[in-house]
Write a protein that holds these residues in place. Sequence first.
Motif, PDB file in Angstrom:
ATOM      1  N   ILE A   1       0.835  -1.207   0.000  1.00 15.07           N
ATOM      2  CA  ILE A   1       0.000   0.000   0.000  1.00 15.07           C
ATOM      3  C   ILE A   1       0.865   1.251   0.000  1.00 15.07           C
ATOM      4  N   ASP A   2       2.028   1.204   0.661  1.00 12.29           N
ATOM      5  CA  ASP A   2       2.949   2.342   0.636  1.00 12.29           C
ATOM      6  C   ASP A   2       3.467   2.599  -0.777  1.00 12.29           C
ATOM      7  N   ALA A   3       3.779   1.532  -1.510  1.00 13.28           N
ATOM      8  CA  ALA A   3       4.248   1.676  -2.893  1.00 13.28           C
ATOM      9  C   ALA A   3       3.143   2.228  -3.785  1.00 13.28           C
ATOM     10  N   ALA A   4       1.915   1.764  -3.584  1.00 13.31           N
ATOM     11  CA  ALA A   4       0.785   2.279  -4.368  1.00 13.31           C
ATOM     12  C   ALA A   4       0.567   3.756  -4.067  1.00 13.31           C
ATOM     13  N   ARG A   5       0.603   4.113  -2.785  1.00 14.64           N
ATOM     14  CA  ARG A   5       0.426   5.519  -2.388  1.00 14.64           C
ATOM     15  C   ARG A   5       1.485   6.403  -3.030  1.00 14.64           C
ATOM     16  N   ALA A   6       2.732   5.980  -2.980  1.00 14.47           N
ATOM     17  CA  ALA A   6       3.817   6.766  -3.561  1.00 14.47           C
ATOM     18  C   ALA A   6       3.652   6.914  -5.075  1.00 14.47           C
ATOM     19  N   GLY A   7       3.080   5.912  -5.713  1.00 18.06           N
ATOM     20  CA  GLY A   7       2.905   5.949  -7.168  1.00 18.06           C
ATOM     21  C   GLY A   7       1.808   6.867  -7.657  1.00 18.06           C
ATOM     22  N   VAL A   8       0.821   7.149  -6.805  1.00 19.80           N
ATOM     23  CA  VAL A   8      -0.309   7.972  -7.262  1.00 19.80           C
ATOM     24  C   VAL A   8      -0.430   9.321  -6.556  1.00 19.80           C
ATOM     25  N   SER A   9       0.136   9.451  -5.375  1.00 20.89           N
ATOM     26  CA  SER A   9      -0.042  10.664  -4.572  1.00 20.89           C
ATOM     27  C   SER A   9       0.442  11.908  -5.303  1.00 20.89           C
ATOM     28  N   ALA A  10      -0.434  12.898  -5.375  1.00 22.79           N
ATOM     29  CA  ALA A  10      -0.153  14.209  -5.973  1.00 22.79           C
ATOM     30  C   ALA A  10       0.085  14.145  -7.477  1.00 22.79           C
ATOM     31  N   TYR A  11      -0.289  13.035  -8.129  1.00 22.85           N
ATOM     32  CA  TYR A  11      -0.104  12.938  -9.577  1.00 22.85           C
ATOM     33  C   TYR A  11      -0.983  13.966 -10.286  1.00 22.85           C
TER      34      TYR A  11
END
Length: 139
Positions: free
Chosen positions: A84-94
């Motif tokens: 979930i941390d990797a998913a969050r980093a991939g989409v956050s603030a895109y």
Amino acid sequence: MIEDALYSLLSGTAALTALVGARITPTELTQDAAFPALVYQRISGVRDHGLSGATGLVESRFQLDAYAEPSATSSGYRTAVSVIDAARAGVSAYRGTVAGTLIHGIFIDSQRDGRVDGADGARRLFRCSLDITIHHMET
């Protein structure tokens, strides 16, 4: 379609695919799912309107669920958190255009942890969930 755009962002996140491979699926786990895995689903979509009608702007809320099971080499909980941390980093603030959809911004709403029964009912899985809001133009 926003679902296609979200899938493109998630599947294009190297840290995420290093953990789950191609196991990024919409709506639900399959009965024969391998773990760890990530599932995404739209929870709501609110379309903006002005005095002259629809503006095309949509605020979509998605839930991302990372599933993992304990193994001999890792804690299932820690693995679910890593996914979930990797998913969050991939989409956050895109912001940008992906899969033909203009995204004005992706924002993190909330995160929570838990345990659930596996699709086969025989195993207990660790689940970490992330709610995100995506402001985008309808295509």
